[in-house]
Scaffold this motif. Structure first.
Motif, PDB file in Angstrom:
ATOM      1  N   PHE A 198      -0.556  -7.527  -5.235  1.00  0.00           N
ATOM      2  CA  PHE A 198      -0.827  -7.178  -3.837  1.00  0.00           C
ATOM      3  C   PHE A 198      -1.899  -8.124  -3.321  1.00  0.00           C
ATOM      4  O   PHE A 198      -2.958  -8.217  -3.919  1.00  0.00           O
ATOM      5  CB  PHE A 198      -1.370  -5.746  -3.699  1.00  0.00           C
ATOM      6  CG  PHE A 198      -0.403  -4.682  -4.042  1.00  0.00           C
ATOM      7  CD1 PHE A 198       0.534  -4.274  -3.116  1.00  0.00           C
ATOM      8  CD2 PHE A 198      -0.409  -4.099  -5.294  1.00  0.00           C
ATOM      9  CE1 PHE A 198       1.438  -3.265  -3.415  1.00  0.00           C
ATOM     10  CE2 PHE A 198       0.501  -3.095  -5.601  1.00  0.00           C
ATOM     11  CZ  PHE A 198       1.428  -2.677  -4.665  1.00  0.00           C
ATOM     12  N   PHE A 199      -1.757  -8.794  -2.228  1.00  0.00           N
ATOM     13  CA  PHE A 199      -0.622  -8.854  -1.339  1.00  0.00           C
ATOM     14  C   PHE A 199       0.003 -10.233  -1.374  1.00  0.00           C
ATOM     15  O   PHE A 199       0.840 -10.528  -0.556  1.00  0.00           O
ATOM     16  CB  PHE A 199      -1.083  -8.572   0.094  1.00  0.00           C
ATOM     17  CG  PHE A 199      -1.570  -7.169   0.298  1.00  0.00           C
ATOM     18  CD1 PHE A 199      -0.675  -6.155   0.642  1.00  0.00           C
ATOM     19  CD2 PHE A 199      -2.896  -6.835   0.155  1.00  0.00           C
ATOM     20  CE1 PHE A 199      -1.117  -4.855   0.862  1.00  0.00           C
ATOM     21  CE2 PHE A 199      -3.339  -5.539   0.361  1.00  0.00           C
ATOM     22  CZ  PHE A 199      -2.445  -4.543   0.726  1.00  0.00           C
TER      23      PHE A 199
ATOM     24  N   SER B 125       2.058  -0.723 -10.494  1.00  0.00           N
ATOM     25  CA  SER B 125       2.801   0.522 -10.310  1.00  0.00           C
ATOM     26  C   SER B 125       3.093   0.823  -8.851  1.00  0.00           C
ATOM     27  O   SER B 125       2.297   0.518  -7.959  1.00  0.00           O
ATOM     28  CB  SER B 125       1.979   1.667 -10.900  1.00  0.00           C
ATOM     29  OG  SER B 125       2.499   2.907 -10.483  1.00  0.00           O
ATOM     30  N   LEU B 128       0.555   2.503  -6.414  1.00  0.00           N
ATOM     31  CA  LEU B 128      -0.351   1.806  -5.496  1.00  0.00           C
ATOM     32  C   LEU B 128       0.125   1.913  -4.045  1.00  0.00           C
ATOM     33  O   LEU B 128      -0.654   1.726  -3.113  1.00  0.00           O
ATOM     34  CB  LEU B 128      -0.451   0.326  -5.881  1.00  0.00           C
ATOM     35  CG  LEU B 128      -1.517  -0.107  -6.873  1.00  0.00           C
ATOM     36  CD1 LEU B 128      -2.897  -0.104  -6.252  1.00  0.00           C
ATOM     37  CD2 LEU B 128      -1.505   0.744  -8.135  1.00  0.00           C
ATOM     38  N   THR B 129       1.403   2.213  -3.866  1.00  0.00           N
ATOM     39  CA  THR B 129       1.911   2.301  -2.499  1.00  0.00           C
ATOM     40  C   THR B 129       1.337   3.507  -1.759  1.00  0.00           C
ATOM     41  O   THR B 129       1.409   3.571  -0.531  1.00  0.00           O
ATOM     42  CB  THR B 129       3.451   2.351  -2.469  1.00  0.00           C
ATOM     43  OG1 THR B 129       3.899   3.515  -3.164  1.00  0.00           O
ATOM     44  CG2 THR B 129       4.050   1.110  -3.105  1.00  0.00           C
ATOM     45  N   LEU B 132      -1.046   2.060   0.444  1.00  0.00           N
ATOM     46  CA  LEU B 132      -0.403   1.409   1.586  1.00  0.00           C
ATOM     47  C   LEU B 132      -0.010   2.428   2.638  1.00  0.00           C
ATOM     48  O   LEU B 132      -0.168   2.196   3.844  1.00  0.00           O
ATOM     49  CB  LEU B 132       0.852   0.651   1.135  1.00  0.00           C
ATOM     50  CG  LEU B 132       0.680  -0.785   0.680  1.00  0.00           C
ATOM     51  CD1 LEU B 132       2.038  -1.369   0.321  1.00  0.00           C
ATOM     52  CD2 LEU B 132       0.042  -1.622   1.792  1.00  0.00           C
TER      53      LEU B 132
END
Lengths: 326, 326, 326, 326
Positions: A198-199, B125, B128-129, B132
């Motif tokens: 990321f990112f 993983s 982690l979203t 976001l």
């Protein structure tokens, strides 16, 4: 902003009908042999793609104005300019109030309060891609000889049959129209480990640059949109050895945002050239009516042909940035 | 790098089986009312997508640890953390030498010299979203009420027939397999002028973020890859009035890299979940052979379902950045 | 890297004895009236400072090659070049192995593996400050008429008595030597709120740019180093009204990293010109001995004189960046 | 923005009286042994500096919440938090309308439209420097054992006689006042080649970070402001051998923006603590009058003492960034 990159930074300027188009590249390591001849092959590929209506004839000679000393890069910014020699601004003046459909004319006027240079698309012109191609040449020098690029048009006007390509383009020309295409770029030898989760995934940086190239409307890696139709058992790439070589390459050489040592495969969808000689209806800001527009000037019937080397350059720039970060 | 954005900057951290997943958001204007309840709807959408195998059960409660005072943002960094409560690291230890196909296991080990936290994918993983999605909620607050998001799954396993979706997923589950899908996000009300010609086109920023989301292998705008099969006369969007409203929207609301005031349309191809219960062959680094691997643990049969809100969040973050730049 | 700024980005290139020195400025709003005459006054100040040995005579005419249309900025990158006309590279060739003390010769050779353009300092030359001055002119246009700059030399060779300045410089010239000085820049009308607590304080951005200017070895704001000798009761600036006007201005117009609406006061220490005609001892890389060096060429006896407008430009660029962020 | 660095990126958050102060560090190479004990020494130096009025008592225990696995850094973001345990918000509420002189209270209120967390300075608090010190510890790990830091207070209240320091502080305390000081940081072993000509000189990056630290009003390198009083023949540092060792070090180890292998010497002027117990006159926004203000709470009489390790940390962070770029 018109610059990109943290460690291999490319800054562009220029307008289609201005004095010059230029690029300054920061972060080029010192000691790389570089001369104007190094740019010839890729610049020729960009020119050669021109097919259809009468092309604008420009010599496209690169002029290195800083960053070179005794035939080698110095580590200081490398700046390359291209003079605009063959501009015919009269062709475009009528478009000021009658913006071309699917062109930047309308949004540019809105965004820059009517102060944008509208001649030939101004700063939005495909002519700016000259600078990208030049930067791509430098990027490839940084990537080194072990990295190979193989770029080709894989479809035009919906067909993947290469024997049909010339025919489809001729037909479009005959009908004062244009046609889109898909460009595929395969890169070998880039090794394992470029990109970050990321990112700044390898896909993120490559796509960022590709979507800066005019006319690109889609980007996919490996099996791309076809992945969405697959089962995991079909899509997963079996690792076969300690180097990470996979049996299949549905991932297109990138997993978890990081290159896995297999061939990097990226495809870009290039829309049909927006400028067509065929009459089109669109809004006229002075009359307040939707009126027919006939675009004069010199345009490509299938911009995908010329976009191929630009796409390759954009990928090379992204990879050079990632390599510098490693 | 794990942060993104110039003026709306999102920085992520955390691992699947670590103590927490977190995000610090810089550039949030002062005075926006914000509370933990604001995150509930989107976090629920991310959870609800979970279908197939037994899901990992986490409360996913956002905890705002900085940047809020008396119920409003302060202008200082807004930091949100999610504790990891339900981790079962034992599930993953055997994968250290037997990397999962199409997972980051192999590249992470290579890139980080074997020091990466491999448990449950570690920093790679999908967990982690969560961060976001939380940043997306804040981004939407900045975009304001006039901007609307409409996100849906438009195809699963190759079909666009929604009635088939559940069936296709059930079948994949039954066969210990997974399946991919396409997510479409349509955004209304964003106005004219977001994005820049080189290199920060609206498409570039959106695609940059989308390709940071695990499992995404393709991104297209408007007619996207279908554009490549079209003629210019078919693809060009006729402008119909002084606001720039177009008759068709093949451009997906972006021309010349800049939003044109029409609906922004972006689609992302989500590959089938790489983790499948079905036995797969892949290289075992300790034995030096290609050997069968059976992945235990808890996984989604169709990660596209949960990815939808993540994709929406990524688009919102890109648009918030562009709005702050305006 | 040779570019700076997020929203008002300045990219420099060129070498002292190369073809040109240039600057491309990104983030200039569209619609600002700008012509080459606008640069004259500040470029003249930079030239006028030249005193002592015979100055290199250059016309220093700015040539705007992009970003202007019909007399106004377009919003696209604004690029300005200056041709190098009066270069005498022969003067410098002997310095390759005998690096000048307190010059970049030695470090440049080490950093760039001997590939740097050493002629006249190459990319390290004070000639590059032409580009900074040009960018400063554009920055001031962005700041607008309400922002005023007052820049002056407050000390030379250790004295603050202005009547002594000319005498001190003449003495240095007579002795083939050089002398340092302090430049103070006071800026009025910038308003409240520019700058951020961590890490982009107004002081941070201004100092970042000032320390990029060759020969600057110290930067202080308000009472600066004298603050360190004060009591809090003496140093604290009493606020006297609702606009934040303070009775004293020990803070130099910045508290907590943010402008407080009072006059911004910054001072820069400019070291004596490193190039002096007087014989100096220093290491000779070819002989391996410390040997006498006599520098030929054309140099300023007190570079602080010419640095004044460069320092003003650097401050203006930092403030333009901060204003664009607001 | 509250993050800094391209390749060694530090992001801060937190408020004086909020729940926590934290830092996430991106770009830490994998495989560095790191534990909470590594932070003890520098955190103790920051605490020990506290002298004068009753200090706020905090345990300042670092809690590593991501980026560590099995005792080593993983290459993923390293996040460290410090809980705020001993906050007394009641102390500050009366200051809302009566901003403290030379504090951020007034500008913060203006910049954030009255939404800032004003308690104890909120995000502007010196407590945030905890996070900087923690990041500095990690930076030093990256720089490695060959790089040594020597930091000391070289003057307090205007005197350089160390035997007077304690006395001067006691006097200030006795008079409910505070006093400023100068901190010098000397760094050995950093080698040749860190820094770049424009705009990221070693001085630029170090000064950028130093001026982010609260209370710093001046930064100088080598002879700094004294250079401005020198002749070139006096200031120039004679190179004595092939390693670039110089006889004197007026340059403070940096020429042309690049480290030259000699000891790096930087000094920072720390203003007297703005918070003093002594009564001060300043504007009261509710009454509209200039009125006496007596600040309660717990403050340092000479913040330079605690700033020393913070200054060292800031320098270390800048050097780690430059080392990662090399």
């Amino acid at each position: 902003m018109n610059s990109w990159g943290k460690l291999f930074r490319v800054s562009l300027w220029g307008e289609s009908h201005g004095e010059q188009v230029g690029v300054s590249i920061d972060g080029v390591p010192a000691g790389i042999a570089l001369c104007t001849e190094d740019f010839e092959a890729d610049l020729a590929r960009r020119r050669a793609g021109s097919r259809g209506t009468t092309p604008r004839s420009e010599s496209d000679l690169p002029h290195i104005v800083s960053g070179i000393f005794e035939g080698k890069t110095t580590g200081a910014p490398l700046t390359i300019i291209f003079l605009n020699e063959n501009t015919r601004s009269a062709d475009y003046s009528s478009l000021k109030n009658h913006p071309r459909p699917s062109h930047a004319d309308f949004v540019a006027q809105q965004k820059y309060n009517g102060c944008n240079d509208y001649r030939g698309g101004g700063h939005f012109s495909g002519r700016l891609t000259l600078a990208l191609v030049a930067a791509g040449v430098v990027a490839k020098k940084i990537l080194g000889g072990e990295v190979s690029f193989h770029t080709e048009i894989t479809s035009i006007g919906g067909t993947t049959d290469r024997e049909q390509f010339a025919h489809i383009i001729e037909q479009a020309i005959a009908e004062c129209d244009s046609v889109g295409g898909v460009v595929e770029c395969r890169i070998g030898g880039i090794g394992i480990g470029l990109g970050e989760p990321f990112f700044d995934s390898a896909e993120s940086l490559i796509a960022h640059l590709l979507f800066s190239v005019p006319a690109i409307k889609g980007v996919e890696f490996g099996s791309g949109f076809r992945s969405a139709a697959m089962r995991g058992s079909e899509h997963n790439d079996c690792i076969t050895n300690s180097k990470g070589t996979t049996l299949t390459n549905h991932a297109g050489g990138i997993v978890g945002g990081i290159t896995n040592g297999n061939e990097l495969v990226v495809r870009a969808a290039v829309k049909p050239t927006a400028s067509i000689a065929k009459e089109q209806m669109t809004y006229n800001f002075s009359s307040g009516n939707v009126e027919p527009l006939t675009i004069k000037g010199r345009h490509d019937a299938c911009i995908a042909l010329r976009a191929a080397v630009v796409i390759e350059a954009a990928v090379a720039i992204a990879l050079a940035e990632l390599k510098q970060r490693q």
